[in-house]
Design a protein around this motif. Structure first.
Motif, PDB file in Angstrom:
ATOM      1  N   GLY A 111       0.798  -1.177   0.000  1.00  0.00           N
ATOM      2  CA  GLY A 111       0.000   0.000   0.000  1.00  0.00           C
ATOM      3  C   GLY A 111       0.858   1.266   0.000  1.00  0.00           C
ATOM      4  O   GLY A 111       2.033   1.254   0.341  1.00  0.00           O
ATOM      5  N   ARG A 136      -5.850   0.791   0.467  1.00  0.00           N
ATOM      6  CA  ARG A 136      -7.204   0.422   0.875  1.00  0.00           C
ATOM      7  C   ARG A 136      -7.928   1.542   1.601  1.00  0.00           C
ATOM      8  O   ARG A 136      -9.146   1.641   1.533  1.00  0.00           O
ATOM      9  CB  ARG A 136      -7.152  -0.814   1.773  1.00  0.00           C
ATOM     10  N   GLY A 164      -8.476   1.093  -3.114  1.00  0.00           N
ATOM     11  CA  GLY A 164      -9.139  -0.192  -3.240  1.00  0.00           C
ATOM     12  C   GLY A 164      -8.173  -1.327  -3.005  1.00  0.00           C
ATOM     13  O   GLY A 164      -6.977  -1.119  -2.748  1.00  0.00           O
ATOM     14  N   ASP A 165      -8.673  -2.530  -3.082  1.00  0.00           N
ATOM     15  CA  ASP A 165      -7.871  -3.726  -2.862  1.00  0.00           C
ATOM     16  C   ASP A 165      -7.118  -4.092  -4.142  1.00  0.00           C
ATOM     17  O   ASP A 165      -7.703  -4.129  -5.226  1.00  0.00           O
ATOM     18  CB  ASP A 165      -8.782  -4.881  -2.439  1.00  0.00           C
ATOM     19  N   GLU A 168      -8.454  -7.074  -6.260  1.00  0.00           N
ATOM     20  CA  GLU A 168      -9.665  -6.802  -7.024  1.00  0.00           C
ATOM     21  C   GLU A 168      -9.444  -5.785  -8.143  1.00  0.00           C
ATOM     22  O   GLU A 168     -10.057  -5.892  -9.212  1.00  0.00           O
ATOM     23  CB  GLU A 168     -10.751  -6.277  -6.079  1.00  0.00           C
ATOM     24  N   SER A 169      -8.563  -4.811  -7.900  1.00  0.00           N
ATOM     25  CA  SER A 169      -8.434  -3.687  -8.831  1.00  0.00           C
ATOM     26  C   SER A 169      -7.322  -3.838  -9.855  1.00  0.00           C
ATOM     27  O   SER A 169      -7.399  -3.261 -10.946  1.00  0.00           O
ATOM     28  CB  SER A 169      -8.199  -2.390  -8.038  1.00  0.00           C
ATOM     29  N   GLU A 191      -1.426 -12.650   0.091  1.00  0.00           N
ATOM     30  CA  GLU A 191      -2.774 -12.595  -0.466  1.00  0.00           C
ATOM     31  C   GLU A 191      -2.785 -12.014  -1.888  1.00  0.00           C
ATOM     32  O   GLU A 191      -3.760 -12.202  -2.618  1.00  0.00           O
ATOM     33  CB  GLU A 191      -3.685 -11.767   0.434  1.00  0.00           C
ATOM     34  N   CYS A 192      -1.721 -11.318  -2.254  1.00  0.00           N
ATOM     35  CA  CYS A 192      -1.673 -10.625  -3.549  1.00  0.00           C
ATOM     36  C   CYS A 192      -0.775 -11.312  -4.568  1.00  0.00           C
ATOM     37  O   CYS A 192      -0.720 -10.874  -5.726  1.00  0.00           O
ATOM     38  CB  CYS A 192      -1.177  -9.185  -3.349  1.00  0.00           C
TER      39      CYS A 192
END
Length: 341
Positions: A111, A136, A164-165, A168-169, A191-192
């Motif tokens: 982030g 986020r 955003g995440d 998802e983005s 997670e990414c």
């Protein structure tokens, strides 16, 4: 006059200047028309600095001398308003080196935090690159935007912030296999990894900046399990300063030790199977009890209060507004000055 702060040459309206006065106390100001720095040691008019070369010494109304220099990027990131913890300069330098961030690169960051690493990445990719930063929390994104604008005097054309995440983005933001470098500064980067693998070009680098050994272990095992990357490489950077004065040469009593781990891996070409790495027998597998040690609370997730965060957003935006007013004032002076003067 330019509409953005200058990084070299004589001081001009809109430039940020770091002043070191009596007893080593520092003040950072943005030069303005008719601006003044007021301290208990007297008043220093901004006009005394305009036109002076970087590294000059000026005297205030009470006869106190001030050393005037442009703040380095490392000075700025260490003093700017923070919404989230920043990436320290020693780690930022290693991130640029280990990820091999180059001019013209397409870089994804998540982030964004307070924007410290964004500033280093923007400098590294240059005017031909592209930085796409995911965050986020809207409040953190606001702080980052204000800090970057304060330093650059404007929102860089090469930078886009997506609130955003990333998982998802990212697929909608970039084409598959089009990203050169990905830097993940987050609590659970594993997670990414799958989304990152799809976005990275073959040979591209993913780098994760993480705080604890438990995070380091989990992300390394996840990267290995995908079969899509080279063997991950982990390190940490510690900096020890030295006191050097005549024959008194010794290490400083304090040092900047552990701030975080860096782990990197490179994207394999589609279908490529790397040579098997032979290792000594060790406990490389893990079960449910081990996963429990990797939960957000266990790996050091720390929340900032909403009240404190709102305060930091206001501080960052106030700083950016000061730069915008200085730039607007400088532009107005240029328009009012008759040609040839």
């Amino acid at each position: 006059m330019s509409e953005t702060p200058h990084l070299s040459g004589p001081f001009r309206i809109g430039d940020r200047v770091q002043l070191t006065g009596p007893k080593g106390r520092m003040h950072t100001i943005t030069l303005r028309e008719a601006g003044e720095l007021h301290t208990h040691n007297g008043v220093l008019k901004h006009s005394l600095l305009v036109g002076q070369p970087d590294g000059s010494v000026v005297t205030n109304s009470s006869g106190h001398d001030y050393l005037a220099v442009r703040p380095l990027l490392r000075d700025f990131v260490m003093s700017m308003p923070r919404g989230a913890a920043i990436v320290y300069p020693k780690d930022a330098a290693q991130i640029l080196a280990q990820a091999d961030v180059f001019p013209g690169a397409t870089v994804v960051e998540a982030g964004v935090g307070s924007g410290a690493l964004s500033l280093w990445l923007l400098r590294a990719i240059g005017p031909a690159g592209r930085l796409l930063s995911f965050e986020r929390r809207e409040e953190f994104a606001d702080v980052a935007r204000a800090n970057v604008e304060t330093f650059h005097g404007e929102h860089p054309a090469t930078w886009e912030v997506v609130v955003g995440d990333l998982v998802e983005s990212l697929p909608d933001a970039v084409a598959p296999a089009s990203v050169d470098r990905v830097v993940l500064d987050m609590l659970a980067p594993w997670e990414c990894i799958d989304a990152v693998a799809d976005a990275l070009t073959p040979g591209g680098v993913v780098l994760c900046y993480i705080a604890t050994a438990t995070q380091l272990s989990r992300v390394a095992e996840y990267i290995r399990a995908t079969g899509l990357f080279t063997e991950p490489d982990a390190s940490e950077t510690m900096v020890r300063g030295w006191h050097v004065e005549g024959l008194a040469v010794r290490p400083d009593h304090r040092m900047v030790a552990h701030t975080g781990f860096l782990i990197t891996a490179r994207r394999l070409a589609p279908g490529a199977i790397p040579p098997e790495v032979k290792r000594r027998a060790s406990k490389s597998s893990y079960g449910d009890e081990d996963v429990e040690l990797w939960t957000p609370g266990a790996v050091g997730d720390r929340e900032i209060t909403d009240k404190n965060l709102r305060k930091r957003v206001r501080e960052a935006q106030k700083s950016a507004e000061g730069v915008r007013q200085s730039v607007a004032g400088a532009a107005a002076v240029v328009e009012e000055t008759p040609a040839g003067e």
